[in-house]
Scaffold this active site. Sequence first.
Site, PDB file in Angstrom:
ATOM      1  N   HIS A  87     -16.348   2.008  -4.692  1.00 43.94           N
ATOM      2  CA  HIS A  87     -17.130   1.936  -5.683  1.00 43.94           C
ATOM      3  C   HIS A  87     -16.682   1.772  -7.053  1.00 43.94           C
ATOM      4  O   HIS A  87     -17.042   0.906  -8.001  1.00 43.94           O
ATOM      5  CB  HIS A  87     -18.394   2.965  -5.788  1.00 43.94           C
ATOM      6  CG  HIS A  87     -19.291   3.025  -6.636  1.00 43.94           C
ATOM      7  ND1 HIS A  87     -19.246   3.629  -7.979  1.00 43.94           N
ATOM      8  CD2 HIS A  87     -20.635   2.631  -6.758  1.00 43.94           C
ATOM      9  CE1 HIS A  87     -20.098   3.405  -8.703  1.00 43.94           C
ATOM     10  NE2 HIS A  87     -21.243   2.861  -7.728  1.00 43.94           N
ATOM     11  N   CYS A 122      13.565 -17.170   5.970  1.00 45.53           N
ATOM     12  CA  CYS A 122      13.858 -15.878   5.121  1.00 45.53           C
ATOM     13  C   CYS A 122      15.351 -15.439   5.675  1.00 45.53           C
ATOM     14  O   CYS A 122      15.704 -14.305   5.117  1.00 45.53           O
ATOM     15  CB  CYS A 122      12.946 -14.750   5.767  1.00 45.53           C
ATOM     16  SG  CYS A 122      13.112 -14.393   7.576  1.00 45.53           S
TER      17      CYS A 122
END
Length: 834
Positions: free
Chosen positions: A447, A776
Site C-alpha cells: 500500500h 557469461c
Amino acid sequence: MSSKETRFCIWLEELRKEDVPLVGGKNANLGEMLAAGIPVPPGFAVTAYAFKYFLEKTGLGPKIYEMLRKLDVDNTKELEETTKKIREMILNEPMPPEVENEIKTYYIELAKRLNMDPQTLRVAVRSSATAEDLPEASFAGQQDTYLNVYTPEKVVEHVKRCWASLFTARATFYRAKQGIPHERTLMSVTVQKMVNSKSAGVMFTLHPVTGDENVIVIEGSWGLGESVVGGKVNPDHYVVERGTYRIIEKVINKKTFMITFDPAYGKNLHLKWDDEKGTWVAEEGVEPTAPLVKIARPDIPAMSEEEVRRLAELAELIYKHYGKHMDIEWAIDLDIPFPQNVFIVQARPETVWSAKKAKEAAKPEAVKVTGKKIVKLSEAKVLVRGLPASPGVAAGVARVIFDPKSPEAMEFKEGDILVTKMTDPDWVPLMKKAAAIITDEGGMTSHAAIVSRELGTPCIVGTGNATKVIQTGMEVTVDASRGIVYEGIVEDLVKPKAEAAAPATGVVAAVGISPEQLLPLYPVTSTKIYMNLGEPDAIEKYKDLPFDGIGLMRIEFIITDWVQYHPMYLIETGQQELFVNKLAEGIAKVAQAIYPRPVVVRFSDFKTNEYRGLKGGEKYEPDERNPMIGWRGVSRYIHPGYAPGFRLEVRAIRKVREEYGLTNVWVMLPFVRTLWEVKEVLRIMEEEGLKRSKDFKVWIMAEVPSVALLAEEFAELVDGFSIGSNDLTQLVLGADRDSNILAEMGYFDERDPAVLKAIRMIIRGAHKKGKTVSICGQAPSVYPEIVEFLVREGIDSISVNPDAVIATRRLVASVERKIMLERLEKILEKLENL
C-alpha cells in the site's frame, strides 16, 4: 428485495466499484465493466456477507479466529497443520440451507437466462477476497479459481472451497506479516459462465514493449487464454492503430499447443499438434472430441480481423472508462455469433509503463529542508536501507508514528518525514502531507509503495527496523532512488539553491544530474551488454555502469557468506526459513538496485566438495573423485538427496518476485546435461509456484556439448541460453580448466575452432526457435576477437565482468558499425554493377 449488505447473492450487473467491501475487487470490477457497456460473461457474486453468515451461523468463526490467535506463523510446521485443519473444518461443515438454496437458485436462474440446461451450464468459480484496508492486488494469486464447474450441487461445493482457500498457509502468513486482522478479511466468490473459448489471449491499450500510446496490441491463440498467459504458445500478434482501428501489423505464428474443454471427458484437455499425423494429440492420452479440434490449425489465424477490430474497440472503451492504460484478458466464444461472442474476462491497470511515467513525474526539481545538521555525503551515517518504492530525494524532521489517529499523528506537519511500520488507507491523509515515507514492512506493491508512487512522494519500504533506528525529531535525508536513509541533511543530495531563504521557511534545494541521465552518453548497441555479479554488496559500487541488466548472478557467495549452513542441514533442524530469507535478501539487494533491468539468477552450482565445506555439509555430500563433472547443477535439483534444498532456492526466488515485487528477477539452470532433467526440474519449480510466463523467464547454461548438439530441442523447453564458455571449452576439448600444465600448453583456449563451432550451433539452434542467447563466461572479458565473433553470429547479449562493461560496450558498438558499413558497401557494389 433486501439491501445489498444482507444478501447472499447479487447479480454482477447490480455491482459497482463502491461495493468492494461486499463482494471484493474482482466482482466490483466486473460490475463496473458491465455498467460501462463492456461485455463480460454473465454471472453473480456470492457475497462476503454469505461467508460471514456461514461462519457465525455454524459457530466456526470464533473457533477459527481463536486457532489463528494462538498460531505462530513463523513455525512452518504449525502454520501448515493449523491452516489445513481450518480448511477441513470449513469443507466438512454443511452450508446453512438458506445460503445453499440461494446459491442454487441464482445458478438455475443464470442457466435460464442463457437458455441452457442447469445440469450442463459450465461456470468459473473464483475467489474475490475483500479486505477493507488493502487494495486487492495485495492478495493476487493467494486464493483459488475453479473452472468448468457444473450442476447446482458442485457450485455450492466449490464456493466452500473458495472460502477455505482464504486460510491457506501462504495467505494466512501474508496477512499476519502485513498486520491485516484475519477477522477483517472476508471472502466473496464469483460465479460466472465459462466462455467456450474458440480463441483467447491478452491485449494492452499501449505497446507493452515500446510504450507507444497510439496503438493497441492484441495477442491470441486457440482455446483457453491460459496457454498465452502462461507462455506455452507463440500467439498471433496484432498491432491496431488507436482511433481508426486499422491493423498496422499482423504476425500469424505457428500455434502448436492449446487447452480446450472436452465435453466427452468433462474436463480441459491439453492438446499438442502432431505434424506427422496432421492432428491434435491430447497430453492426457485420450482421443480428443472437442469441437475446436476440427476447426483449429496451427498456421491459420486464431481470430478474424473483424474480431481483432472489435477487441480493439473494447480496449479503447475500457481505457476511457478507467482513465488509465490497461492489461486486458479476453475470450471469443465458439457457440455465439459475432459480435456477441467477444468477451472481456479481466482488466487490470498496466504497470510497467505507468510506473516509468510515474517515476519520471516523481523526480523532484526542488526539495525543501529545515536542516541545521548539514553533513557531507562521504561523512553521512546510513541509518537504514530498504526497497526504493517511489523515487526522489527529501529531507526533513522524522516522525515515528504507529497509529494514524494517535496524538503524535495530530502533530504531523506538512514536509515532515513519516516513519511507520506499514500503511493502509487510514494513513493517506498523513501520507499526503509527508515529504517522504519510510516503512519497516512491505514490498514494491505494498500500500505504501503504490500510494507514494501515485502521490509522487519519495518512499522506501521494507527497511525492517526504521521505527527502531530512527527517532522522532531526528533530521534525516531520504534518498528513495537508492533506498537509503541518512542521518542529518546531506548537502551533496540537497544543495542550497537560494541562500537567502529564511531558515524558518526552509532551504530550497535541487537534485544534481543523476546516473540515469549519464547513461545515454555511452554508445547504444543492438547487442545488450549485461554484467556478471557474485557479491550482492558489490552492486552499490557498479550499479551506475552502462549495463542493460545482470546476465549472471551467482548465489554461491550469498550461501557461503550470508547463510553459511548446508540447506539440507537447515531443513533437518527446522531452520529452512533462514536459508530462504537470507537468499531472498541478497538477491533483492541487487534486483532493487537496478530495477527494472533484469537480473538472471543462476541457481546454486556448487560441486560436492564445495557443498561439504558448508556447516553441517559433511553428512549430505558424497566424496567424488571428479566433482567438476560429477553431482552438480540440475542433476542435484532432481535427486532426493538435494531436491528439498533446491525447493528452498525456488521459494527464495518466489519471495523476491512476489513479496518484494521485484519481477525483474529471472532464473538460470546450471550445468544442464539432458532434456529429461530440464523437464523434471521445471515440474518441481511449477509445484513451488514458479512457472514460465511472459514476465518470468527460465534460461539454461550452455556448458555441456549435449546442449549445443540438441540446441533446438532444449529451446522448446526454455526461454533462453547463456553460454558458459569456461566449462564449454573444458568439455569440448576434454581439457581440465584447473590444469596449469594444459593451460600453459595452450589447450584451454575459448578461441579454438571446435569451441567456436559449438557456440555457433547454440546461437543458430536457439534463434531458429525464437529464443534468446547470451554468454557469461570469461572469454568476452578477455578476447576482443571473441566479442566480434559473437556479434557477427547475432548473439542477443554479452555478459561480462564489471571491469569490462565499458570497454565491451564500446567494442560491441564499433563491431556493429563495422558490420553495417560492410553491408552498405556490398549494397553499393551491387548497385554499381547494375
